[in-house]
Design an enzyme around this catalytic site. Structure first.
Site, PDB file in Angstrom:
ATOM      1  N   GLY A 108     -34.479  18.346 -54.951  1.00  0.00           N
ATOM      2  CA  GLY A 108     -34.095  17.185 -54.580  1.00  0.00           C
ATOM      3  C   GLY A 108     -34.253  16.746 -53.239  1.00  0.00           C
ATOM      4  N   ASP A 133     -46.646   7.839 -50.924  1.00  0.00           N
ATOM      5  CA  ASP A 133     -46.030   9.268 -50.958  1.00  0.00           C
ATOM      6  C   ASP A 133     -47.115   9.981 -50.074  1.00  0.00           C
ATOM      7  OD1 ASP A 133     -44.143   8.617 -52.421  1.00  0.00           O
ATOM      8  OD2 ASP A 133     -44.866   9.727 -54.467  1.00  0.00           O
ATOM      9  N   ASP A 152     -49.697   8.872 -60.536  1.00  0.00           N
ATOM     10  CA  ASP A 152     -47.761   8.627 -59.893  1.00  0.00           C
ATOM     11  C   ASP A 152     -47.848   8.478 -58.414  1.00  0.00           C
ATOM     12  OD1 ASP A 152     -48.408  11.742 -60.162  1.00  0.00           O
ATOM     13  OD2 ASP A 152     -46.625  11.823 -58.880  1.00  0.00           O
ATOM     14  N   ASN A 153     -48.955   8.752 -57.571  1.00  0.00           N
ATOM     15  CA  ASN A 153     -48.823   8.403 -56.162  1.00  0.00           C
ATOM     16  C   ASN A 153     -49.708   7.272 -55.898  1.00  0.00           C
ATOM     17  OD1 ASN A 153     -47.272  10.617 -55.710  1.00  0.00           O
ATOM     18  ND2 ASN A 153     -48.857  11.999 -55.222  1.00  0.00           N
ATOM     19  N   GLY A 170     -40.974  10.845 -62.226  1.00  0.00           N
ATOM     20  CA  GLY A 170     -39.793  10.161 -61.713  1.00  0.00           C
ATOM     21  C   GLY A 170     -39.341  10.372 -60.248  1.00  0.00           C
ATOM     22  N   ARG A 209     -37.405   5.398 -46.328  1.00  0.00           N
ATOM     23  CA  ARG A 209     -38.656   4.498 -46.613  1.00  0.00           C
ATOM     24  C   ARG A 209     -38.501   3.134 -46.940  1.00  0.00           C
ATOM     25  NH1 ARG A 209     -42.559   8.399 -50.330  1.00  0.00           N
ATOM     26  NH2 ARG A 209     -41.177   8.054 -51.908  1.00  0.00           N
TER      27      ARG A 209
HETATM   28  P1  AMP Z   1     -44.757  14.381 -54.826  1.00  0.00           P
HETATM   29  O1  AMP Z   1     -45.866  15.506 -54.880  1.00  0.00           O
HETATM   30  O2  AMP Z   1     -43.769  14.230 -53.569  1.00  0.00           O
HETATM   31  O3  AMP Z   1     -45.344  13.001 -55.121  1.00  0.00           O
HETATM   32  O4  AMP Z   1     -43.725  14.518 -56.156  1.00  0.00           O
HETATM   33  C1  AMP Z   1     -44.286  14.655 -57.379  1.00  0.00           C
HETATM   34  C2  AMP Z   1     -43.161  14.823 -58.491  1.00  0.00           C
HETATM   35  O5  AMP Z   1     -42.250  15.813 -57.955  1.00  0.00           O
HETATM   36  C3  AMP Z   1     -42.133  13.615 -58.239  1.00  0.00           C
HETATM   37  O6  AMP Z   1     -41.525  13.361 -59.676  1.00  0.00           O
HETATM   38  C4  AMP Z   1     -41.156  13.880 -57.359  1.00  0.00           C
HETATM   39  O7  AMP Z   1     -40.099  13.450 -57.384  1.00  0.00           O
HETATM   40  C5  AMP Z   1     -41.070  15.506 -57.802  1.00  0.00           C
HETATM   41  N1  AMP Z   1     -40.657  16.357 -56.717  1.00  0.00           N
HETATM   42  C6  AMP Z   1     -41.281  16.715 -55.638  1.00  0.00           C
HETATM   43  N2  AMP Z   1     -40.491  17.599 -54.762  1.00  0.00           N
HETATM   44  C7  AMP Z   1     -39.422  17.640 -55.098  1.00  0.00           C
HETATM   45  C8  AMP Z   1     -38.040  18.326 -54.791  1.00  0.00           C
HETATM   46  N3  AMP Z   1     -37.902  19.006 -53.730  1.00  0.00           N
HETATM   47  N4  AMP Z   1     -37.048  17.994 -55.755  1.00  0.00           N
HETATM   48  C9  AMP Z   1     -37.043  17.315 -56.711  1.00  0.00           C
HETATM   49  N5  AMP Z   1     -38.008  16.659 -57.308  1.00  0.00           N
HETATM   50  C10 AMP Z   1     -39.234  16.755 -56.553  1.00  0.00           C
HETATM   51 MG    MG Z   2     -45.255  11.464 -55.541  1.00  0.00          MG
END
Ligand code: AMP
Ligand code: MG
Length: 479
Positions: free
Chosen positions: A120, A256, A246-247, A89, A170
């Site tokens: 976050g 992403d 998820d990407n 999510g 975005r």
């Molecule tokens: P990503 O690698 O950016 O595609 O993220 C993979 C998952 O990790 C997604 O569910 C993101 O929302 C979560 N996520 C990545 N970095 C953070 C962060 N700094 N804080 C909260 N969630 C994160």
């Molecule tokens: Mg992602």
């Protein structure tokens, strides 16, 4: 239109409450504007003057909420490096709503219910990378999410070092991921899965809306769009780095941006993501992995589409590492107008030659775009020219089957093979300056990225070979 007049639609909130969680944005300290993207602003009818409106920084920082907006984080799951994670999510993104078909989303706006143990946030470094690269990809003709602007702040967050937190706005025609389907399928929410499929059709495949066979056709179009997307990445030498489900965008968009990289010297097995120890997401593997990801998507749909039909569709796509979409793109890059049956052999020979020659992928094709029989320029850019020489013999022979003149071929190739792509070392230079408060290189790269095929003598520095110490350097995932 000004920000005060803007009204957003939030049709996603009409879906079941399992699809999202309403979320509060947590503002950053002492926010300041890093960049405003006028091209993206046009898409949502925002005046150019918005750049100077203090409400723009407030919009990104979450202290100004447009009319109609109810910020929410979306639910999804996903296979990460092959392993299923049922709870991902939007852990650091808030969706504000839709304008002109563009779903606006703040990335880095604070914790949500999906943040798990993370903060976050995102940082100036990653935000600049995503902001500039998504624009570059758009202008290179690659389907992608876009970005409207970035703010930085005095809020500090810990990555490999302490970094300034940022927020990037975005925009996307869709934020639905393969992982959104997985979320509902693996938690046995079959009604919601069907609702999701209907939503995706309405949002991204509206021409299928009244078709009785719409779920199957939607699946086929996702496969086709994904094939074209990956073919475009391969053609440009773009490596995504984290092709988890998820990407993967259900609308066939580049989604992403993390430790991505444009290829410098062509290395077929190039891994741009340091975390990816075995090269699951290497350049060479991108077509295979997209096929694997599509298989995972098909596994979520058996209640809506017959497994046999999906398997057949996937077979047509997956039997080739190089689908037709890729061969067509490479034909264009080589300036070939006539389709010849064994063109794939010529392309494969070229990939081997590029690998062995230690030549910059982008510069090679740009130089080839002016090839008229004089090979000097092509030999000059290769560490090992003889392999280029050998391949040019094949190319010359192949050109005999063409009807285009040299001049006509050059004209087409110069519009297909970019002069300017954003390499990681250029982004790094912009980031170093931005972290000191100088955003001029961000602006310059935004402008260069918007004209990738133009000759701009004043920007020759950004078309040169990557300095040796920066070539094909991978990046860590931390963002
Ligand atoms: P990503 O690698 O950016 O595609 O993220 C993979 C998952 O990790 C997604 O569910 C993101 O929302 C979560 N996520 C990545 N970095 C953070 C962060 N700094 N804080 C909260 N969630 C994160
Ligand atoms: Mg992602």
């Amino acid at each position: 239109m000004t920000l005060e007049n803007m009204t957003l639609q939030t049709s996603y909130l009409r879906l079941d409450e399992e699809f999202y969680r309403l979320t509060d944005r947590i503002p950053l300290d002492e926010p300041y504007l890093i960049s405003f993207n006028p091209d993206a602003a046009k898409l949502i009818d925002l005046d150019d003057e918005t750049r100077n409106d203090p409400q723009f920084v407030a919009l990104l920082n979450g202290t100004f909420t447009p009319q109609g907006s109810s910020p929410f984080a979306m639910s999804y799951a996903g296979h990460q490096f092959g392993n299923y994670n049922p709870w991902l999510g939007d852990g650091r993104a808030s969706n504000l709503g839709n304008m002109n078909g563009w779903n606006l989303q703040l990335k880095g706006s604070g914790e949500t219910l999906y943040s798990r143990m993370a903060d976050g946030r995102t940082v100036v470094r990653s935000s600049i990378r995503e902001y500039l690269m998504s624009e570059a990809m758009h202008h290179l003709g690659v389907p992608t999410t876009r970005a409207l602007g970035i703010i930085g702040s005095k809020t500090k967050v810990l990555r490999n070092r302490m970094e300034d937190a940022a927020i990037v706005m975005r925009m996307s025609p869709s934020w639905v991921r393969f992982g959104t389907f997985e979320y509902f399928y693996y938690s046995s929410q079959h009604k919601n899965l069907e609702m999701l499929a209907e939503y995706v059709i309405a949002e991204s495949y509206p021409h299928l809306k009244d078709d009785e066979d719409r779920f199957y056709k939607m699946f086929c179009e996702v496969v086709d769009r994904t094939a074209v997307l990956i073919a475009k990445w391969q053609g440009l030498g773009f490596c995504h780095g984290v092709m988890n489900t998820d990407n993967m965008s259900i609308a066939g968009l580049t989604l992403d941006y993390g430790p991505f990289s444009m290829m410098d010297d062509f290395r077929y097995g190039f891994i741009c993501n340091h975390t990816d120890k075995i090269g699951r997401y290497s350049y060479a593997e991108q077509p295979n992995i997209s096929y694997w990801n599509l298989t995972k998507l098909s596994e979520t749909l058996p209640k809506l589409v017959s497994k046999e039909r999906m398997a057949k569709k996937l077979e047509d796509f997956g039997a080739f590492i190089y689908p037709d979409a890729y061969i067509n793109i490479m034909r264009e890059k080589l300036g070939l107008d006539v389709e010849v049956e064994n063109d794939l052999e010529l392309i494969e020979e070229l990939l081997v030659a590029l690998h062995d020659a230690f030549v910059d992928y982008t510069i090679f094709f740009r130089t080839l775009s002016r090839y008229d029989g004089d090979r000097t320029a092509l030999y000059d850019i290769a560490m090992n020219p003889v392999v280029i020489h050998n391949w040019l013999e094949l190319y010359e022979e192949r050109l005999l089957q063409e009807t285009r003149s040299h001049v006509e071929r050059h004209e087409v190739m110069l519009k297909t093979n970019p002069k300017y792509v954003l390499k990681n070392y250029m982004l790094d230079e912009a980031i170093v300056l931005a972290e000191k408060g100088d955003f001029s290189l961000v602006e310059k790269l935004l402008s260069i990225a918007s004209h990738p095929y133009d000759e701009m003598p004043e920007h020759e520095y950004f078309a040169k070979e990557t300095p040796e110490e920066h070539k094909n350097r991978g990046l860590a995932c931390s963002s």
